[in-house]
Design a protein around this motif. Structure first.
Motif, PDB file in Angstrom:
ATOM      1  N   MET A   1      14.495   4.798  -9.024  1.00 49.37           N
ATOM      2  CA  MET A   1      15.321   5.001  -7.837  1.00 49.37           C
ATOM      3  C   MET A   1      14.457   4.838  -6.590  1.00 49.37           C
ATOM      4  O   MET A   1      13.442   5.481  -6.455  1.00 49.37           O
ATOM      5  CB  MET A   1      15.895   6.411  -7.907  1.00 49.37           C
ATOM      6  N   ASN A   2      14.788   3.963  -5.705  1.00 51.59           N
ATOM      7  CA  ASN A   2      14.030   3.816  -4.486  1.00 51.59           C
ATOM      8  C   ASN A   2      14.995   3.935  -3.319  1.00 51.59           C
ATOM      9  O   ASN A   2      15.712   3.023  -2.992  1.00 51.59           O
ATOM     10  CB  ASN A   2      13.315   2.459  -4.475  1.00 51.59           C
ATOM     11  N   LYS A  98       0.945  17.673  -5.186  1.00 48.00           N
ATOM     12  CA  LYS A  98       1.231  16.868  -6.378  1.00 48.00           C
ATOM     13  C   LYS A  98       0.121  17.103  -7.397  1.00 48.00           C
ATOM     14  O   LYS A  98      -1.060  16.900  -7.105  1.00 48.00           O
ATOM     15  CB  LYS A  98       1.334  15.382  -5.998  1.00 48.00           C
ATOM     16  N   GLU A 108       4.447   2.945 -17.314  1.00 50.85           N
ATOM     17  CA  GLU A 108       4.490   2.149 -16.080  1.00 50.85           C
ATOM     18  C   GLU A 108       3.334   1.151 -16.050  1.00 50.85           C
ATOM     19  O   GLU A 108       3.474   0.028 -15.564  1.00 50.85           O
ATOM     20  CB  GLU A 108       4.414   3.054 -14.851  1.00 50.85           C
ATOM     21  N   ARG A 119       4.576  -5.672  -4.769  1.00 54.00           N
ATOM     22  CA  ARG A 119       5.492  -5.138  -3.745  1.00 54.00           C
ATOM     23  C   ARG A 119       4.893  -5.247  -2.341  1.00 54.00           C
ATOM     24  O   ARG A 119       3.770  -4.814  -2.105  1.00 54.00           O
ATOM     25  CB  ARG A 119       5.815  -3.684  -4.072  1.00 54.00           C
ATOM     26  N   LYS A 125       1.977  -0.367   3.254  1.00 52.84           N
ATOM     27  CA  LYS A 125       1.515   1.037   3.333  1.00 52.84           C
ATOM     28  C   LYS A 125      -0.007   1.095   3.152  1.00 52.84           C
ATOM     29  O   LYS A 125      -0.694   1.891   3.764  1.00 52.84           O
ATOM     30  CB  LYS A 125       2.205   1.896   2.257  1.00 52.84           C
ATOM     31  N   LYS A 146       2.670  -1.823  -8.163  1.00 53.32           N
ATOM     32  CA  LYS A 146       2.816  -0.378  -7.920  1.00 53.32           C
ATOM     33  C   LYS A 146       1.679   0.463  -8.521  1.00 53.32           C
ATOM     34  O   LYS A 146       1.146   1.348  -7.859  1.00 53.32           O
ATOM     35  CB  LYS A 146       4.175   0.105  -8.442  1.00 53.32           C
ATOM     36  N   TYR A 149      -1.317   0.306  -6.467  1.00 58.53           N
ATOM     37  CA  TYR A 149      -1.150   1.103  -5.247  1.00 58.53           C
ATOM     38  C   TYR A 149      -1.339   2.589  -5.560  1.00 58.53           C
ATOM     39  O   TYR A 149      -2.047   3.313  -4.850  1.00 58.53           O
ATOM     40  CB  TYR A 149       0.249   0.858  -4.652  1.00 58.53           C
ATOM     41  N   MET A 150      -0.721   3.028  -6.681  1.00 56.15           N
ATOM     42  CA  MET A 150      -0.814   4.444  -7.052  1.00 56.15           C
ATOM     43  C   MET A 150      -2.274   4.824  -7.334  1.00 56.15           C
ATOM     44  O   MET A 150      -2.727   5.896  -6.939  1.00 56.15           O
ATOM     45  CB  MET A 150       0.047   4.740  -8.288  1.00 56.15           C
ATOM     46  N   ARG A 153      -4.120   5.181  -4.134  1.00 51.80           N
ATOM     47  CA  ARG A 153      -3.762   6.453  -3.491  1.00 51.80           C
ATOM     48  C   ARG A 153      -4.500   7.634  -4.153  1.00 51.80           C
ATOM     49  O   ARG A 153      -4.910   8.585  -3.515  1.00 51.80           O
ATOM     50  CB  ARG A 153      -2.245   6.693  -3.601  1.00 51.80           C
ATOM     51  N   ARG A 165      -3.318  16.815  -5.268  1.00 50.35           N
ATOM     52  CA  ARG A 165      -3.475  16.464  -3.860  1.00 50.35           C
ATOM     53  C   ARG A 165      -2.389  17.125  -3.029  1.00 50.35           C
ATOM     54  O   ARG A 165      -1.280  17.366  -3.524  1.00 50.35           O
ATOM     55  CB  ARG A 165      -3.469  14.946  -3.647  1.00 50.35           C
ATOM     56  N   LYS A 181      -3.323  11.529   3.232  1.00 52.79           N
ATOM     57  CA  LYS A 181      -3.710  10.463   2.283  1.00 52.79           C
ATOM     58  C   LYS A 181      -5.216  10.410   2.050  1.00 52.79           C
ATOM     59  O   LYS A 181      -5.673  10.037   0.987  1.00 52.79           O
ATOM     60  CB  LYS A 181      -3.207   9.110   2.786  1.00 52.79           C
ATOM     61  N   LYS A 253       9.161  12.411 -13.922  1.00 53.12           N
ATOM     62  CA  LYS A 253       8.186  11.647 -14.720  1.00 53.12           C
ATOM     63  C   LYS A 253       7.512  12.563 -15.724  1.00 53.12           C
ATOM     64  O   LYS A 253       6.300  12.465 -15.947  1.00 53.12           O
ATOM     65  CB  LYS A 253       7.138  11.026 -13.798  1.00 53.12           C
TER      66      LYS A 253
HETATM   67  O1  LIG Z   1       3.289   8.634  -1.221  1.00 56.21           O
HETATM   68  P1  LIG Z   1       3.417   7.167  -0.954  1.00 56.21           P
HETATM   69  O2  LIG Z   1       2.124   6.561  -0.618  1.00 56.21           O
HETATM   70  O3  LIG Z   1       4.489   6.857   0.058  1.00 56.21           O
HETATM   71  O4  LIG Z   1       3.845   6.458  -2.345  1.00 56.21           O
HETATM   72  C1  LIG Z   1       4.959   6.850  -3.078  1.00 56.21           C
HETATM   73  C2  LIG Z   1       4.567   7.971  -4.059  1.00 56.21           C
HETATM   74  O5  LIG Z   1       3.498   7.573  -4.849  1.00 56.21           O
HETATM   75  C3  LIG Z   1       5.750   8.367  -4.933  1.00 56.21           C
HETATM   76  O6  LIG Z   1       5.308   9.331  -5.862  1.00 56.21           O
HETATM   77  C4  LIG Z   1       6.330   7.152  -5.667  1.00 56.21           C
HETATM   78  O7  LIG Z   1       7.520   7.530  -6.342  1.00 56.21           O
HETATM   79  P2  LIG Z   1       7.573   7.843  -7.905  1.00 56.21           P
HETATM   80  O8  LIG Z   1       6.593   8.968  -8.116  1.00 56.21           O
HETATM   81  O9  LIG Z   1       8.995   8.257  -8.130  1.00 56.21           O
HETATM   82  O10 LIG Z   1       7.173   6.608  -8.637  1.00 56.21           O
HETATM   83  C5  LIG Z   1       6.711   6.048  -4.680  1.00 56.21           C
HETATM   84  O11 LIG Z   1       7.124   4.919  -5.452  1.00 56.21           O
HETATM   85  P3  LIG Z   1       8.478   4.103  -5.157  1.00 56.21           P
HETATM   86  O12 LIG Z   1       8.273   3.461  -3.779  1.00 56.21           O
HETATM   87  O13 LIG Z   1       8.580   3.115  -6.261  1.00 56.21           O
HETATM   88  O14 LIG Z   1       9.622   5.083  -5.154  1.00 56.21           O
HETATM   89  C6  LIG Z   1       5.526   5.650  -3.805  1.00 56.21           C
HETATM   90  O15 LIG Z   1       5.963   4.699  -2.862  1.00 56.21           O
END
Ligand SMILES: O=P(O)(O)O[C@@H]1[C@H](O)[C@H](O)[C@@H](OP(=O)(O)O)[C@H](OP(=O)(O)O)[C@H]1O
Ligand SMILES: Nc1ncnc2c1ncn2[C@@H]1O[C@H](COP(=O)(O)OP(=O)(O)OP(=O)(O)O)[C@@H](O)[C@H]1O
Length: 296
Positions: A1-2, A98, A108, A119, A125, A146, A149-150, A153, A165, A181, A253
């Motif tokens: 879900m976004n 978190k 994932e 993305r 970001k 993604k 990126y995660m 982060r 964090r 961040k 998750k």
């Molecule tokens: O904090 P940030 O830097 O803004 O990054 C978001 C953060 O890591 C969220 O936990 C994640 O959602 P999920 O944990 O639900 O994957 C989201 O993914 P998303 O953009 O795909 O929803 C990221 O964009």
């Protein structure tokens, strides 16, 4: 879900004639919540989260999660209904931490390998925080996958080094701070925690006691032993009356591990072992909070 992200916003929505329900979202996806009746909160339906809450209601962890009240519909959409944890506080201070050393599921990672979907929003970001972070290929694509990126982060913040964090907080005076961040070192985390509690030792003691109780229960919980808990948060809430509480939230998750397998949540993660570092992070959080207090 976004459904987009928010940094900080306030929802003060009267739901019953008798009482104004207060709620404020510190971080997380925007547009996922409604304030419900009688001190409840509706979160956009997620089956995994529902399964967790159903199990948690039968587990020793029940006092450490919002009470779950089933699925309800609003505007033709399904929602998980749970307690609004802010209900019994007055103008609360709220912090979202978190937990865990990893913020994405093993599945994932596999999906990103099988079907990488770079993305552009995540690229943007990333460069907003550090223009040097993308690789040459990512720069050419102007996009990042993604999980990459995660991971970025996680290493930028304290997730990799401390197992948790700070995502953001709102202080009792209404000030919202979400630019964590790059909050990575113990000293930076200490400073942020101290700011959140406004150096109030009574509140710090209350949080420390509650976190130690939570750790004891986690170490014995059947649910916890048998679930990979990723991207879940601890929600800290206190107010100026001196009341304070901490609860586990966000189980979107959190996945059961295969039958006969268990996790200790402290063993370092290697792909395949499903470990999430949750308890290691809690150990560090407790240690850091304890060091803010005299003689603990
Ligand atoms: O904090 P940030 O830097 O803004 O990054 C978001 C953060 O890591 C969220 O936990 C994640 O959602 P999920 O944990 O639900 O994957 C989201 O993914 P998303 O953009 O795909 O929803 C990221 O964009
Ligand atoms: N039961 C609750 N009571 C009060 N506030 C809550 C509750 N659940 C969530 N919140 C608020 O909403 C925020 C986001 O919650 P949550 O982490 O469940 O959402 P999410 O969109 O799944 O987040 P993420 O982006 O990490 O996936 C929390 O930081 C907190 O401020």
């Amino acid at each position: 879900m976004n459904v987009g992200r928010i940094t900080a916003s306030t929802f003060l929505i009267p739901m019953t004639p008798k009482r104004t329900q207060q709620w404020l979202q510190v971080v997380g996806h925007a547009g996922s919540f409604y304030v419900g009746d009688n001190g409840t909160l509706l979160k956009r339906f997620c089956e995994r989260e529902q399964q967790c809450y159903l199990r948690l209601m039968e587990d020793s962890l029940r006092p450490f999660v919002p009470a779950y009240h089933g699925v309800v519909q609003r505007d033709e959409q399904d929602f998980n209904m749970m307690d609004n944890l802010l209900t019994n506080f007055r103008a609360p201070a709220i912090m979202d931490c978190k937990m865990g050393s990893r913020t994405y599921l093993e599945e994932e990672l596999q999906m990103a390998r099988d079907r990488p979907q770079p993305r552009t929003d995540m690229y943007e970001k990333m460069v907003a925080v550090d223009p040097e972070a993308p690789t040459a290929q990512e720069r050419t694509q102007q996009a990042v996958v993604k999980t990459r990126y995660m991971q970025w982060r996680e290493t930028l913040s304290s997730t990799t080094t401390l197992g948790f964090r700070i995502e953001g907080f709102r202080k009792a005076n209404g000030e919202c701070i979400t630019n964590f961040k790059r909050t990575k070192s113990r000293d930076q985390v200490k400073e942020a925690l101290s700011d959140f509690v406004e150096s109030n030792t009574h509140i710090m003691w209350s949080y420390l006691t509650r976190l130690k109780q939570l750790r004891q229960v986690l170490e014995k919980s059947d649910f916890f032993r048998t679930h990979e808990v990723v991207g879940s948060s601890l929600l800290f809430v206190h107010d100026r009356t001196g009341k304070a509480g901490v609860w586990m939230i966000d189980f979107g998750k959190t996945l059961p591990v295969p039958a006969q397998r268990t996790l200790d949540h402290r063993t370092p993660w290697v792909e395949g072992n499903r470990e999430d570092g949750y308890l290691w992070g809690l150990d560090n959080l407790i240690d850091i909070l304890a060091k803010l207090l005299p003689l603990t």
